[in-house]
Design a protein around this motif. Structure first.
Motif, PDB file in Angstrom:
ATOM      1  N   HIS A  98       0.832  -1.190   0.000  1.00 15.45           N
ATOM      2  CA  HIS A  98       0.000   0.000   0.000  1.00 15.45           C
ATOM      3  C   HIS A  98       0.876   1.253   0.000  1.00 15.45           C
ATOM      4  O   HIS A  98       2.046   1.185   0.353  1.00 15.45           O
ATOM      5  CB  HIS A  98      -0.913  -0.006   1.236  1.00 15.45           C
ATOM      6  N   PRO A  99       0.342   2.392  -0.402  1.00 19.64           N
ATOM      7  CA  PRO A  99      -1.063   2.616  -0.739  1.00 19.64           C
ATOM      8  C   PRO A  99      -1.467   1.963  -2.055  1.00 19.64           C
ATOM      9  O   PRO A  99      -0.637   1.735  -2.936  1.00 19.64           O
ATOM     10  CB  PRO A  99      -1.162   4.136  -0.838  1.00 19.64           C
ATOM     11  N   VAL A 100      -2.773   1.662  -2.178  1.00 15.44           N
ATOM     12  CA  VAL A 100      -3.356   1.107  -3.400  1.00 15.44           C
ATOM     13  C   VAL A 100      -4.209   2.194  -4.048  1.00 15.44           C
ATOM     14  O   VAL A 100      -5.037   2.823  -3.383  1.00 15.44           O
ATOM     15  CB  VAL A 100      -4.224  -0.121  -3.083  1.00 15.44           C
ATOM     16  N   THR A 101      -3.988   2.416  -5.320  1.00 16.82           N
ATOM     17  CA  THR A 101      -4.795   3.377  -6.065  1.00 16.82           C
ATOM     18  C   THR A 101      -5.402   2.661  -7.258  1.00 16.82           C
ATOM     19  O   THR A 101      -4.697   1.957  -7.998  1.00 16.82           O
ATOM     20  CB  THR A 101      -3.947   4.565  -6.555  1.00 16.82           C
ATOM     21  N   LYS A 140     -11.189   7.854  -8.832  1.00 13.93           N
ATOM     22  CA  LYS A 140      -9.889   7.325  -8.428  1.00 13.93           C
ATOM     23  C   LYS A 140      -9.941   7.096  -6.924  1.00 13.93           C
ATOM     24  O   LYS A 140     -10.181   8.018  -6.154  1.00 13.93           O
ATOM     25  CB  LYS A 140      -8.757   8.278  -8.805  1.00 13.93           C
ATOM     26  N   VAL A 141      -9.756   5.843  -6.516  1.00 12.00           N
ATOM     27  CA  VAL A 141      -9.820   5.477  -5.103  1.00 12.00           C
ATOM     28  C   VAL A 141      -8.408   5.195  -4.604  1.00 12.00           C
ATOM     29  O   VAL A 141      -7.666   4.426  -5.225  1.00 12.00           O
ATOM     30  CB  VAL A 141     -10.703   4.225  -4.893  1.00 12.00           C
ATOM     31  N   ARG A 142      -8.051   5.815  -3.498  1.00 14.84           N
ATOM     32  CA  ARG A 142      -6.736   5.597  -2.899  1.00 14.84           C
ATOM     33  C   ARG A 142      -6.932   5.053  -1.479  1.00 14.84           C
ATOM     34  O   ARG A 142      -7.587   5.686  -0.652  1.00 14.84           O
ATOM     35  CB  ARG A 142      -5.928   6.902  -2.857  1.00 14.84           C
ATOM     36  N   VAL A 143      -6.383   3.889  -1.230  1.00 17.16           N
ATOM     37  CA  VAL A 143      -6.470   3.258   0.084  1.00 17.16           C
ATOM     38  C   VAL A 143      -5.066   3.248   0.667  1.00 17.16           C
ATOM     39  O   VAL A 143      -4.176   2.555   0.166  1.00 17.16           O
ATOM     40  CB  VAL A 143      -7.038   1.827  -0.011  1.00 17.16           C
ATOM     41  N   GLN A 144      -4.868   4.031   1.720  1.00 12.89           N
ATOM     42  CA  GLN A 144      -3.531   4.232   2.286  1.00 12.89           C
ATOM     43  C   GLN A 144      -2.985   2.963   2.925  1.00 12.89           C
ATOM     44  O   GLN A 144      -1.797   2.678   2.830  1.00 12.89           O
ATOM     45  CB  GLN A 144      -3.583   5.356   3.330  1.00 12.89           C
ATOM     46  N   ARG A 145      -3.849   2.192   3.565  1.00 13.39           N
ATOM     47  CA  ARG A 145      -3.411   0.972   4.234  1.00 13.39           C
ATOM     48  C   ARG A 145      -4.530  -0.054   4.168  1.00 13.39           C
ATOM     49  O   ARG A 145      -5.691   0.279   3.966  1.00 13.39           O
ATOM     50  CB  ARG A 145      -3.054   1.267   5.697  1.00 13.39           C
ATOM     51  N   PRO A 169     -12.224   5.867   2.375  1.00  9.05           N
ATOM     52  CA  PRO A 169     -12.294   5.481   0.963  1.00  9.05           C
ATOM     53  C   PRO A 169     -13.492   4.566   0.711  1.00  9.05           C
ATOM     54  O   PRO A 169     -13.907   3.804   1.600  1.00  9.05           O
ATOM     55  CB  PRO A 169     -10.968   4.755   0.717  1.00  9.05           C
ATOM     56  N   THR A 170     -14.043   4.641  -0.486  1.00 11.49           N
ATOM     57  CA  THR A 170     -15.225   3.851  -0.837  1.00 11.49           C
ATOM     58  C   THR A 170     -14.985   3.055  -2.116  1.00 11.49           C
ATOM     59  O   THR A 170     -14.137   3.407  -2.930  1.00 11.49           O
ATOM     60  CB  THR A 170     -16.450   4.757  -1.040  1.00 11.49           C
ATOM     61  N   TYR A 171     -15.781   2.004  -2.264  1.00 10.18           N
ATOM     62  CA  TYR A 171     -15.671   1.152  -3.457  1.00 10.18           C
ATOM     63  C   TYR A 171     -17.073   0.715  -3.871  1.00 10.18           C
ATOM     64  O   TYR A 171     -17.872   0.284  -3.033  1.00 10.18           O
ATOM     65  CB  TYR A 171     -14.816  -0.078  -3.159  1.00 10.18           C
ATOM     66  N   LEU A 172     -17.363   0.813  -5.160  1.00 10.07           N
ATOM     67  CA  LEU A 172     -18.643   0.386  -5.724  1.00 10.07           C
ATOM     68  C   LEU A 172     -18.405  -0.745  -6.712  1.00 10.07           C
ATOM     69  O   LEU A 172     -17.479  -0.685  -7.521  1.00 10.07           O
ATOM     70  CB  LEU A 172     -19.321   1.562  -6.432  1.00 10.07           C
ATOM     71  N   SER A 173     -19.223  -1.783  -6.647  1.00  8.55           N
ATOM     72  CA  SER A 173     -19.066  -2.918  -7.547  1.00  8.55           C
ATOM     73  C   SER A 173     -19.075  -2.468  -9.000  1.00  8.55           C
ATOM     74  O   SER A 173     -20.018  -1.799  -9.435  1.00  8.55           O
ATOM     75  CB  SER A 173     -20.197  -3.926  -7.333  1.00  8.55           C
ATOM     76  N   PRO A 174     -18.060  -2.842  -9.785  1.00 13.15           N
ATOM     77  CA  PRO A 174     -18.028  -2.469 -11.204  1.00 13.15           C
ATOM     78  C   PRO A 174     -19.247  -2.978 -11.968  1.00 13.15           C
ATOM     79  O   PRO A 174     -19.657  -2.371 -12.955  1.00 13.15           O
ATOM     80  CB  PRO A 174     -16.737  -3.128 -11.703  1.00 13.15           C
ATOM     81  N   SER A 175     -19.828  -4.072 -11.515  1.00 21.05           N
ATOM     82  CA  SER A 175     -20.987  -4.632 -12.200  1.00 21.05           C
ATOM     83  C   SER A 175     -22.179  -3.691 -12.185  1.00 21.05           C
ATOM     84  O   SER A 175     -23.121  -3.860 -12.961  1.00 21.05           O
ATOM     85  CB  SER A 175     -21.387  -5.970 -11.561  1.00 21.05           C
ATOM     86  N   ASP A 176     -22.163  -2.677 -11.308  1.00 20.44           N
ATOM     87  CA  ASP A 176     -23.278  -1.731 -11.267  1.00 20.44           C
ATOM     88  C   ASP A 176     -22.946  -0.408 -11.946  1.00 20.44           C
ATOM     89  O   ASP A 176     -23.734   0.524 -11.867  1.00 20.44           O
ATOM     90  CB  ASP A 176     -23.717  -1.464  -9.820  1.00 20.44           C
ATOM     91  N   CYS A 177     -21.799  -0.342 -12.611  1.00 15.59           N
ATOM     92  CA  CYS A 177     -21.483   0.912 -13.298  1.00 15.59           C
ATOM     93  C   CYS A 177     -20.905   0.688 -14.693  1.00 15.59           C
ATOM     94  O   CYS A 177     -21.140   1.488 -15.596  1.00 15.59           O
ATOM     95  CB  CYS A 177     -20.539   1.766 -12.467  1.00 15.59           C
ATOM     96  N   VAL A 178     -20.170  -0.391 -14.902  1.00 19.68           N
ATOM     97  CA  VAL A 178     -19.565  -0.632 -16.211  1.00 19.68           C
ATOM     98  C   VAL A 178     -20.655  -1.034 -17.205  1.00 19.68           C
ATOM     99  O   VAL A 178     -21.338  -2.047 -17.036  1.00 19.68           O
ATOM    100  CB  VAL A 178     -18.494  -1.735 -16.125  1.00 19.68           C
ATOM    101  N   GLY A 179     -20.834  -0.216 -18.238  1.00 19.60           N
ATOM    102  CA  GLY A 179     -21.854  -0.519 -19.240  1.00 19.60           C
ATOM    103  C   GLY A 179     -23.267  -0.399 -18.709  1.00 19.60           C
ATOM    104  O   GLY A 179     -24.195  -1.011 -19.248  1.00 19.60           O
ATOM    105  N   LYS A 180     -23.463   0.422 -17.659  1.00 12.18           N
ATOM    106  CA  LYS A 180     -24.792   0.550 -17.055  1.00 12.18           C
ATOM    107  C   LYS A 180     -25.106   2.008 -16.784  1.00 12.18           C
ATOM    108  O   LYS A 180     -24.248   2.771 -16.336  1.00 12.18           O
ATOM    109  CB  LYS A 180     -24.866  -0.246 -15.747  1.00 12.18           C
ATOM    110  N   LEU A 207     -10.920  -6.025  -4.544  1.00  9.26           N
ATOM    111  CA  LEU A 207     -11.043  -6.092  -3.093  1.00  9.26           C
ATOM    112  C   LEU A 207      -9.867  -6.861  -2.483  1.00  9.26           C
ATOM    113  O   LEU A 207      -9.354  -6.491  -1.421  1.00  9.26           O
ATOM    114  CB  LEU A 207     -12.374  -6.728  -2.702  1.00  9.26           C
ATOM    115  N   ALA A 208      -9.433  -7.907  -3.161  1.00  6.68           N
ATOM    116  CA  ALA A 208      -8.270  -8.655  -2.666  1.00  6.68           C
ATOM    117  C   ALA A 208      -7.035  -7.761  -2.646  1.00  6.68           C
ATOM    118  O   ALA A 208      -6.223  -7.811  -1.706  1.00  6.68           O
ATOM    119  CB  ALA A 208      -8.023  -9.882  -3.539  1.00  6.68           C
ATOM    120  N   ARG A 209      -6.887  -6.929  -3.643  1.00  5.19           N
ATOM    121  CA  ARG A 209      -5.746  -6.010  -3.686  1.00  5.19           C
ATOM    122  C   ARG A 209      -5.854  -4.961  -2.587  1.00  5.19           C
ATOM    123  O   ARG A 209      -4.867  -4.636  -1.914  1.00  5.19           O
ATOM    124  CB  ARG A 209      -5.690  -5.341  -5.062  1.00  5.19           C
ATOM    125  N   ILE A 210      -7.045  -4.417  -2.388  1.00  2.00           N
ATOM    126  CA  ILE A 210      -7.255  -3.395  -1.363  1.00  2.00           C
ATOM    127  C   ILE A 210      -6.891  -3.925   0.026  1.00  2.00           C
ATOM    128  O   ILE A 210      -6.291  -3.230   0.841  1.00  2.00           O
ATOM    129  CB  ILE A 210      -8.717  -2.892  -1.397  1.00  2.00           C
TER     130      ILE A 210
END
Length: 347
Positions: free
Chosen positions: A42-45, A52-57, A149-160, A186-189
């Motif tokens: 980390h950090p993970v971006t 752009k989501v940045r997770v410091q730890r 930091p927040t994360y939204l499932s790509p399945s609800d935004c990619v192509g939608k 999520l595994a990377r985060i």
């Protein structure tokens, strides 16, 4: 004299902000952590739904606002790093019961913003923009202003497109790649990349085994999520679309790109699908949530009782999670594929 205003929400905001600032100031003292608040890897971006989501730890007090993201985290062995879950439609997936029991359930439905803040989260994830957005628990901006930091499932935004009052519409068909991508993100985060790769490999293997040699060309399938008066039925291109394509069958409403359009029963009867996939939900928000109530309606209503699938009792019972874009969509493929074979409709 005016009434005194409640002070708890403001206090909760200040407390959460103070805790987050404290948490990011130094090492957690756990293996893998390093000075400056960052942990190993980390950090993970990453880019997530146009942000752009940045997770410091690596998170230690994550909150999942939907069952779909919760079950990914539990499958990745992260129960001890979760501070809460919410918004459930079904019992937790088999094999995850013990892990789930360790995590506080903030609400069976959507929790309040204050309730989430009381859990002192350092990361918030959700499956749907309707949960993590305007009109939901809170917007991503509200959390991020507090340093969460927040994360939204790509399945609800990619192509939608999530505009409008419904469940959105698909401009591109959903694929399992979006779900695999969520697992990988999520595994990377959380710094558990190897677990993520193992979970994706397991899901791919199950999908391959379920569909090996399957041929259901010409078979029409209808997916009913909830509501008997004005039923929510699956359009072409969400999770039911993935299930149908993997099975080689046809969606009875493949001509609509809405995620879950409400369609009249007369229209359904005119399409006369070969198989009915019915949601078996435990929540209590709509009429006919359970499969038993759905089937009782279908077999008694004068418009639906003479449909081919109803007369021949060609039903497939699926959890709500299997009918949503989640890792349990694979479960949906498995059950629909097995039913098509059992009913003699596929090789």
């Amino acid at each position: 004299m005016p009434l005194a205003r409640p002070v708890r929400p403001a206090a909760a905001l200040l407390l959460a902000g103070a805790l987050l600032l404290t948490g990011c100031a130094g090492s957690s003292g756990k293996p893998g952590s390093s000075p400056g608040g960052a942990s190993a890897g980390h950090p993970v971006t990453l880019d997530n739904c146009g942000r752009k989501v940045r997770v410091q730890r690596a998170p230690e007090r994550a909150v999942s606002l939907n069952q779909g993201t919760t079950e990914i985290m539990l499958s990745l062995g992260l129960a001890d790093r979760m501070a809460g879950t919410a918004t459930w439609t079904d019992p937790v997936a088999k094999g995850l019961e013990k892990a789930d029991a360790k995590v506080r359930r903030l609400a069976d439905d959507a929790p309040s913003f204050e309730k989430v803040l009381d859990a002192e989260p350092d990361f918030v994830a959700a499956s749907f923009a309707s949960t993590l957005g305007t009109g939901g628990v809170a917007t991503r901006e509200q959390f991020e202003k507090l340093g969460v930091p927040t994360y939204l499932s790509p399945s609800d935004c990619v192509g939608k497109d999530n505009g409008g009052d419904g469940d959105g519409s698909r401009t591109e068909p959903l694929t399992m790649d979006a779900i695999y991508g969520e697992v990988t993100d999520l595994a990377r985060i959380f710094g558990v990349e190897e677990r993520g790769r193992a979970l994706v490999a397991e899901l791919r293997g199950r999908l391959d085994r379920a569909t090996s040699g399957l041929d259901a060309r010409g078979v029409t399938v209808l997916y009913w999520f909830a509501n008997s008066q004005s039923p929510y039925l699956a359009g072409c291109c969400g999770a039911p679309g993935v299930i149908t394509r993997e099975a080689g069958a046809e969606n009875a409403f493949a001509d609509t790109h809405e995620e879950w359009p409400q369609v009249g029963w007369e229209t359904v009867a005119d399409r006369d699908p070969d198989v009915l996939v019915v949601g078996d939900l435990t929540r209590r928000q709509q009429t006919a949530e359970t499969a038993a109530k759905k089937i009782a309606f279908l077999e008694s209503d004068p418009v639906t009782r003479n449909m081919t699938a109803v007369r021949k009792k060609r039903y497939v019972l699926l959890s709500g999670q299997a009918m949503n874009p989640t890792i349990r969509t694979v479960e949906g493929v498995e059950k629909v594929a097995a039913a098509l074979r059992a009913y003699g409709l596929a090789g």
